[in-house]
Design a protein around this motif. Structure first.
Motif, PDB file in Angstrom:
ATOM      1  N   LEU A  24       0.870  -1.181   0.000  1.00 61.82           N
ATOM      2  CA  LEU A  24       0.000   0.000   0.000  1.00 61.82           C
ATOM      3  C   LEU A  24       0.900   1.222   0.000  1.00 61.82           C
ATOM      4  N   PRO A  25       0.560   2.244  -0.769  1.00 60.83           N
ATOM      5  CA  PRO A  25       1.384   3.454  -0.744  1.00 60.83           C
ATOM      6  C   PRO A  25       1.242   4.178   0.589  1.00 60.83           C
ATOM      7  N   VAL A  26       2.350   4.684   1.117  1.00 59.74           N
ATOM      8  CA  VAL A  26       2.303   5.375   2.407  1.00 59.74           C
ATOM      9  C   VAL A  26       1.418   6.613   2.343  1.00 59.74           C
ATOM     10  N   GLU A  27       1.262   7.189   1.190  1.00 60.99           N
ATOM     11  CA  GLU A  27       0.427   8.381   1.029  1.00 60.99           C
ATOM     12  C   GLU A  27      -1.044   8.117   1.346  1.00 60.99           C
ATOM     13  N   MET A  28      -1.401   6.873   1.464  1.00 66.55           N
ATOM     14  CA  MET A  28      -2.788   6.506   1.739  1.00 66.55           C
ATOM     15  C   MET A  28      -3.278   7.042   3.084  1.00 66.55           C
ATOM     16  N   TYR A  29      -2.354   7.369   3.977  1.00 68.96           N
ATOM     17  CA  TYR A  29      -2.752   7.900   5.295  1.00 68.96           C
ATOM     18  C   TYR A  29      -3.548   9.198   5.153  1.00 68.96           C
ATOM     19  N   GLN A  30      -3.454   9.860   4.024  1.00 71.26           N
ATOM     20  CA  GLN A  30      -4.154  11.125   3.800  1.00 71.26           C
ATOM     21  C   GLN A  30      -5.654  10.935   3.551  1.00 71.26           C
ATOM     22  N   MET A  31      -6.086   9.704   3.414  1.00 73.88           N
ATOM     23  CA  MET A  31      -7.506   9.416   3.168  1.00 73.88           C
ATOM     24  C   MET A  31      -8.243   9.436   4.509  1.00 73.88           C
ATOM     25  N   THR A  32      -8.364  10.604   5.078  1.00 69.61           N
ATOM     26  CA  THR A  32      -8.835  10.780   6.448  1.00 69.61           C
ATOM     27  C   THR A  32     -10.298  10.415   6.674  1.00 69.61           C
ATOM     28  N   LYS A  33     -11.098  10.363   5.640  1.00 63.72           N
ATOM     29  CA  LYS A  33     -12.517  10.018   5.800  1.00 63.72           C
ATOM     30  C   LYS A  33     -12.769   8.529   5.597  1.00 63.72           C
ATOM     31  N   LEU A  34     -11.733   7.781   5.326  1.00 62.60           N
ATOM     32  CA  LEU A  34     -11.864   6.363   5.049  1.00 62.60           C
ATOM     33  C   LEU A  34     -12.288   5.605   6.307  1.00 62.60           C
ATOM     34  N   ASP A  35     -13.476   5.011   6.265  1.00 65.99           N
ATOM     35  CA  ASP A  35     -14.008   4.238   7.383  1.00 65.99           C
ATOM     36  C   ASP A  35     -13.874   2.740   7.151  1.00 65.99           C
ATOM     37  N   ASN A  36     -14.076   2.327   5.912  1.00 69.47           N
ATOM     38  CA  ASN A  36     -14.059   0.909   5.573  1.00 69.47           C
ATOM     39  C   ASN A  36     -13.025   0.662   4.480  1.00 69.47           C
ATOM     40  N   LEU A  37     -12.090  -0.210   4.780  1.00 68.42           N
ATOM     41  CA  LEU A  37     -11.034  -0.563   3.830  1.00 68.42           C
ATOM     42  C   LEU A  37     -11.012  -2.076   3.717  1.00 68.42           C
ATOM     43  N   VAL A  48      -0.376  -6.675   8.934  1.00 67.12           N
ATOM     44  CA  VAL A  48      -0.903  -5.344   9.249  1.00 67.12           C
ATOM     45  C   VAL A  48      -2.317  -5.195   8.717  1.00 67.12           C
ATOM     46  N   VAL A  49      -2.542  -5.546   7.457  1.00 66.80           N
ATOM     47  CA  VAL A  49      -3.867  -5.327   6.873  1.00 66.80           C
ATOM     48  C   VAL A  49      -4.890  -6.354   7.329  1.00 66.80           C
ATOM     49  N   ASP A  50      -4.451  -7.543   7.739  1.00 65.72           N
ATOM     50  CA  ASP A  50      -5.399  -8.570   8.177  1.00 65.72           C
ATOM     51  C   ASP A  50      -5.797  -8.445   9.636  1.00 65.72           C
ATOM     52  N   THR A  51      -4.961  -7.831  10.454  1.00 68.33           N
ATOM     53  CA  THR A  51      -5.238  -7.818  11.888  1.00 68.33           C
ATOM     54  C   THR A  51      -5.555  -6.443  12.456  1.00 68.33           C
ATOM     55  N   LYS A  52      -5.408  -5.407  11.672  1.00 69.24           N
ATOM     56  CA  LYS A  52      -5.615  -4.052  12.183  1.00 69.24           C
ATOM     57  C   LYS A  52      -6.840  -3.412  11.535  1.00 69.24           C
ATOM     58  N   PRO A  53      -7.583  -2.616  12.318  1.00 67.98           N
ATOM     59  CA  PRO A  53      -8.705  -1.873  11.736  1.00 67.98           C
ATOM     60  C   PRO A  53      -8.192  -0.733  10.853  1.00 67.98           C
ATOM     61  N   THR A  54      -9.055  -0.212  10.043  1.00 62.74           N
ATOM     62  CA  THR A  54      -8.685   0.837   9.086  1.00 62.74           C
ATOM     63  C   THR A  54      -7.916   1.990   9.732  1.00 62.74           C
ATOM     64  N   PRO A  55      -8.355   2.561  10.862  1.00 62.40           N
ATOM     65  CA  PRO A  55      -7.594   3.676  11.440  1.00 62.40           C
ATOM     66  C   PRO A  55      -6.157   3.298  11.790  1.00 62.40           C
ATOM     67  N   GLU A  56      -5.941   2.058  12.254  1.00 63.25           N
ATOM     68  CA  GLU A  56      -4.586   1.622  12.594  1.00 63.25           C
ATOM     69  C   GLU A  56      -3.721   1.439  11.352  1.00 63.25           C
ATOM     70  N   ILE A  57      -4.317   0.957  10.271  1.00 64.79           N
ATOM     71  CA  ILE A  57      -3.583   0.820   9.011  1.00 64.79           C
ATOM     72  C   ILE A  57      -3.135   2.199   8.538  1.00 64.79           C
ATOM     73  N   LEU A  58      -4.036   3.171   8.613  1.00 63.73           N
ATOM     74  CA  LEU A  58      -3.693   4.532   8.183  1.00 63.73           C
ATOM     75  C   LEU A  58      -2.615   5.144   9.072  1.00 63.73           C
ATOM     76  N   LYS A  59      -2.674   4.881  10.388  1.00 60.40           N
ATOM     77  CA  LYS A  59      -1.636   5.378  11.299  1.00 60.40           C
ATOM     78  C   LYS A  59      -0.289   4.742  10.983  1.00 60.40           C
ATOM     79  N   PHE A  60      -0.304   3.451  10.662  1.00 60.46           N
ATOM     80  CA  PHE A  60       0.918   2.744  10.286  1.00 60.46           C
ATOM     81  C   PHE A  60       1.533   3.384   9.047  1.00 60.46           C
TER      82      PHE A  60
END
Length: 108
Positions: free
Chosen positions: A26-39, A53-65
């Motif tokens: 996933l591109p690191v720039e994806m963290y800018q998708m601040t309204k993303l609720d469901n990934l 990371v993507v299988d065990t973490k909720p969307t907000p944690e993935i974005l923080k990562f």
């Protein structure tokens, strides 16, 4: 395959369904998708422990990562303390100029 970075600048997206593709990173720039609720990232081909990371973490944690990785590009520091990782995320291998890596208080 990697998600095109240009999609990451679409900050109004709330639901992003990328399941059933051949994504490896996933591109690191994806963290800018601040309204993303469901990934939805199921059934992809993530490499280097990105799958954990993507299988065990909720969307907000993935974005923080991803944000932590983005910040590291300019500061040479990655702070992933207390995030509940059981292994070192393999994506970190891409960051060869990191001088501070904080993985404290995880389950590694």
């Amino acid at each position: 395959q990697e998600l095109p970075v240009s999609l990451c600048y679409s900050t109004s997206i709330r639901d992003l369904r990328l399941n059933g593709n051949c994504l490896q990173m996933l591109p690191v720039e994806m963290y800018q998708m601040t309204k993303l609720d469901n990934l939805n990232l199921q059934d992809n081909e993530f490499v280097g422990n990105m799958e954990e990371v993507v299988d065990t973490k909720p969307t907000p944690e993935i974005l923080k990562f991803l944000e932590a990785l983005s910040v590291s590009k300019s500061s040479a520091a990655i702070e992933l303390n207390g995030r509940g990782y059981s292994t070192v995320p393999g994506i970190l291998r891409k960051y060869d100029e990191v001088v501070l890596l904080d993985l404290s208080k995880n389950g590694i």
